[in-house]
Design an enzyme around this catalytic site. Structure first.
Site, PDB file in Angstrom:
ATOM      1  N   HIS A 339       0.802  -1.222   0.000  1.00  0.00           N
ATOM      2  CA  HIS A 339       0.000   0.000   0.000  1.00  0.00           C
ATOM      3  C   HIS A 339       0.840   1.278   0.000  1.00  0.00           C
ATOM      4  CE1 HIS A 339      -2.175  -3.347   1.884  1.00  0.00           C
ATOM      5  NE2 HIS A 339      -3.175  -2.930   1.136  1.00  0.00           N
ATOM      6  N   CYS A 340       2.040   1.211  -0.554  1.00  0.00           N
ATOM      7  CA  CYS A 340       2.928   2.385  -0.633  1.00  0.00           C
ATOM      8  C   CYS A 340       3.208   2.975   0.743  1.00  0.00           C
ATOM      9  CB  CYS A 340       2.334   3.461  -1.546  1.00  0.00           C
ATOM     10  SG  CYS A 340       1.995   2.909  -3.220  1.00  0.00           S
ATOM     11  N   ALA A 341       3.186   2.148   1.777  1.00  0.00           N
ATOM     12  CA  ALA A 341       3.407   2.620   3.153  1.00  0.00           C
ATOM     13  C   ALA A 341       4.421   1.717   3.855  1.00  0.00           C
ATOM     14  CB  ALA A 341       2.089   2.642   3.913  1.00  0.00           C
TER      15      ALA A 341
END
Length: 381
Positions: A339-341
């Site tokens: 999740h790009c986190a």
């Protein structure tokens, strides 16, 4: 398809948004590029959209709503345009790469010093850490309003108070909250609010922007045509033109303007309430299933506010495999992976497995949630 990937983008849009975009494509020219009816129509739409954004977010002036293509661009504009050589910035482990990568780039290119408030295994932060991390050269705090992995809300008003007590600029990434959680920049002490149109606002992709508070100076991230002051070698200094070089996406902004109307008509509180009921229904249906692990601090009994996200894993199954099984076997769209986190997943201990994120919108139904619960139970069994 049962679409439960609304934290990435709300695929189902209000009819008024679709109609506004279609109408704009055949009636609107280029805003601020002429005095003919097509150009003026675009200018009126852009102005109306600024006014609606300022009203929804508590921005002090509509002309301080500057449009961008999404939150990522808005955050780049803010961070690149505020931070200087040798500055220090504070952020958190909860952030999306739309915050992290600009900060890392500034580390490499301008010698920016950055500290991150750590997250625990529930993805929660200790607000006292902000005070502990402040240095003499600290210029800015940047934080998201809610995690795109866990849905946990951040107390931005508390951070804003800390920032202003130390004369710091406070930038907020509202990607997950704009349109579905009440936001008042002035009451919350937010100096720059970055938002996107294609999630909780139910607008088109390619729309978003940043609302700039009183007295905040942001250098232009890009320069070019503006339709005004054409003989000046420098980008015009006045907002919003200062941050809006090039042709605006007025066709998309027509849809975003209609989306603001939709959100205002329904009410942010009503939208949040509906989404929260669906989120809670799903959580109650899966959290006690053998082999299912839910991530984040989903404390529902005390009325704590959060966004409509539930992230899970099933046994030791790869999150991508689970999401694929949900899509192929049950027609349910979710989002697996990181999740790009990355820092959040490090905190949660899910770097290798990722998580499967279920995210709900105003257009989802209880029947769709029940179908997702049944699918999770079947896969876990």
């Amino acid at each position: 398809m049962i679409y439960l990937d609304n934290a990435a983008t709300t695929m189902k849009k209000p009819d008024c948004v679709v109609e506004a975009v279609a109408r704009a494509l055949t009636t609107m020219g280029n805003a601020s590029r002429g005095a003919h009816s097509g150009s003026l129509a675009a200018s009126r739409v852009d102005l109306a959209c600024r006014q609606k954004a300022a009203r929804l977010f508590g921005c002090w002036r509509p002309d301080h709503v500057c449009f961008a293509s999404n939150s990522t661009e808005a955050l780049n504009i803010a961070l690149m345009g505020i931070l200087n050589e040798g500055d220090h910035a504070i952020s958190t482990d909860l952030e999306h790469n739309s915050v992290l990568r600009p900060l890392y780039r500034l580390q490499a290119e301008r010698g920016l010093q950055v500290d991150f408030v750590p997250a625990d295994r529930l993805g929660m932060i200790d607000y006292d850490d902000f005070e502990r991390l402040i240095k003499p050269n600290t210029r800015l705090i940047v934080a998201n309003h809610a995690s795109n992995v866990t849905g946990n809300l951040v107390d931005v008003a508390r951070i804003g108070k800390i920032a202003h007590e130390h004369d710091l600029i406070f930038v907020v990434d509202a990607s997950q909250t704009a349109g579905c959680v009440p936001i008042d920049m002035q009451a919350m002490g937010i100096d720059v609010l970055c938002f996107t149109g294609h999630k909780g606002l139910y607008g088109p992709q390619g729309t978003g922007g940043l609302c700039v508070g009183k007295g905040v100076e942001i250098r232009p991230w890009k320069v070019g045509g503006t339709g005004v002051q054409s003989y000046s070698k420098a980008q015009p200094a006045d907002y919003p033109t200062r941050l809006e070089a090039g042709t605006l996406n007025s066709h998309g902004l027509a849809g975003l303007s209609a989306a603001f109307d939709f959100v205002e008509d329904i009410g942010v509180t009503a939208i949040s309430h509906h989404e929260r009921i669906l989120m809670q229904r799903f959580y109650e249906g899966v959290h006690n299933v053998d082999g299912v692990k839910v991530y984040g601090d989903i404390t529902l009994e005390d009325g704590r506010e959060r966004t409509a996200i539930v992230s899970i894993n099933i046994r030791d199954y790869d999150s991508g495999a689970v999401s694929d099984a949900l899509a192929e076997g049950y027609g349910i769209a979710t989002r697996p992976g990181a999740h790009c986190a990355p820092r959040m997943h490090q905190a949660l201990g899910t770097v290798d497995q990722g998580v499967v994120r279920f995210s709900f919108s105003y257009f989802n139904t209880a029947a769709e949630v029940d179908a997702a619960i049944a699918a999770v139970r079947e896969i876990a069994g």
